[in-house]
Scaffold this motif. Sequence first.
Motif, short mmCIF file in Angstrom:
data_model
loop_
_atom_site.label_atom_id
_atom_site.label_comp_id
_atom_site.label_asym_id
_atom_site.label_seq_id
_atom_site.Cartn_x
_atom_site.Cartn_y
_atom_site.Cartn_z
N CYS A 91 -44.01 0.42 22.56
CA CYS A 91 -44.09 0.64 20.83
C CYS A 91 -44.80 0.71 21.12
O CYS A 91 -45.97 0.55 19.79
CB CYS A 91 -43.68 -0.89 20.32
N SER A 98 -40.90 0.05 12.84
CA SER A 98 -40.47 0.98 14.02
C SER A 98 -40.04 -0.48 15.20
O SER A 98 -39.59 -0.45 16.27
CB SER A 98 -40.86 2.22 15.01
N THR A 99 -41.33 -0.34 15.49
CA THR A 99 -42.30 -1.54 16.19
C THR A 99 -40.87 -2.89 16.16
O THR A 99 -40.34 -3.39 17.31
CB THR A 99 -43.43 -1.98 15.86
N SER A 124 -37.64 11.29 13.06
CA SER A 124 -39.21 10.24 13.43
C SER A 124 -40.04 9.88 14.65
O SER A 124 -38.85 9.34 15.56
CB SER A 124 -39.27 9.11 12.71
N LEU A 132 -46.00 3.92 18.47
CA LEU A 132 -44.91 3.34 16.75
C LEU A 132 -45.57 2.35 15.86
O LEU A 132 -46.37 1.68 15.85
CB LEU A 132 -43.97 2.69 17.12
N ASP A 133 -45.43 2.95 14.34
CA ASP A 133 -45.60 1.48 13.70
C ASP A 133 -44.85 0.57 13.41
O ASP A 133 -43.93 0.43 14.12
CB ASP A 133 -44.82 2.89 12.02
N GLN A 180 -37.98 7.24 20.48
CA GLN A 180 -37.99 6.32 20.76
C GLN A 180 -36.11 5.71 21.64
O GLN A 180 -36.20 5.59 22.52
CB GLN A 180 -39.45 4.97 20.69
N ARG A 181 -35.62 5.35 20.19
CA ARG A 181 -33.89 5.40 20.64
C ARG A 181 -33.60 6.27 20.85
O ARG A 181 -33.08 6.00 21.86
CB ARG A 181 -34.00 4.24 19.23
N VAL A 217 -37.82 -2.74 14.85
CA VAL A 217 -36.55 -2.18 15.37
C VAL A 217 -36.52 -1.88 16.88
O VAL A 217 -35.38 -2.74 17.59
CB VAL A 217 -36.80 -0.61 14.52
N GLY A 219 -40.55 6.15 15.40
CA GLY A 219 -39.39 5.27 16.26
C GLY A 219 -37.88 5.73 16.37
O GLY A 219 -37.67 5.49 17.09
N GLN A 220 -37.10 6.70 15.61
CA GLN A 220 -36.33 7.57 15.90
C GLN A 220 -36.07 8.19 17.17
O GLN A 220 -35.76 8.20 18.72
CB GLN A 220 -35.58 8.43 15.19
#
Length: 291
Positions: free
Chosen positions: A209, A216-217, A183, A212-213, A188-189, A219, A185-186
């Motif tokens: 961020c 996720s932001t 996803s 991102l949603d 980005q990590r 996180v 967010g994943q």
Amino acid sequence: MSTAELPDRPAMDLAEITATRAQTDTAVSASRGGRIEVNDVTASYHGRPAVTDVDIVFDPGQVTALIGPSGCGKTTLLRCLNGLHMTVPGASVTGQVLLDDVHIYENDVDLVQVRRYVGMVFQRPNPFPTMSIADNVTAGLRFGSRKQREGVKLSEVAERSLRQAGLWEEVKDRLDKPGASLSGGQQQRLCIARSLAVQPQVLLMDEPCSALDPVSTLVIEGLIDNLKKDYTVVIVTHNMQQAARVSDVTAFFTVKGPGQPGQLVEVSPTKELFSNPTQQETVEYITGKVG
């Protein structure tokens, strides 16, 4: 004041390139701290200043947020901190950027090596689409020098970095799957883990961020708070609430008008800047009167 531009040099053979990088590695790693001091920096494109006369210090163990309206030079300054600004044709920098007292724009300093110590996470996640999750994390080591890979177990590096990025538990059973299958967010990590794999001193984050949603932001923001224990973190954000949540120090930039260069207005501990700014431009920006 000298101008640091991409030099016109004769081509070096492999031995000369290796020797230059080894010297840079020794100079930069001799004092691994991650303190960046910016002295009177002006960054330009084709002779036209984008941001001028910046003096600021980024200390280890802190998150510094750069805020301000669009076009005020926040991202340009961020890219000056590891030499990425100089990859743009016609770009130039005057002044000093000191990484633990090493001036990164001196002629004998290899900016590619500098970027090993000062990593960057971009606005949009950019995993290598054809690489697996594990290979994405260790790409910097795979493409780096042989010296960087000596004695390194890439599987251990991948696990350590993914744990640091808070992603290990979510992907440990599918490390061979493409990084692009994750996803947003994943991803980005994953990109953060890729930056951490080469063990930098400093982590630069350009609006990490913005794509991102909200979940996720949050996180990523929690991750930033953990990362500052081991790294100097500098983040560009248009979100003042985010700056207030994640940063220890905030620097406000502004621009006087269209076509004018950006400039640093004030730098303060975050709580002070948002509760008691000293400059009228800052007051007007954080209260929503301008920007």
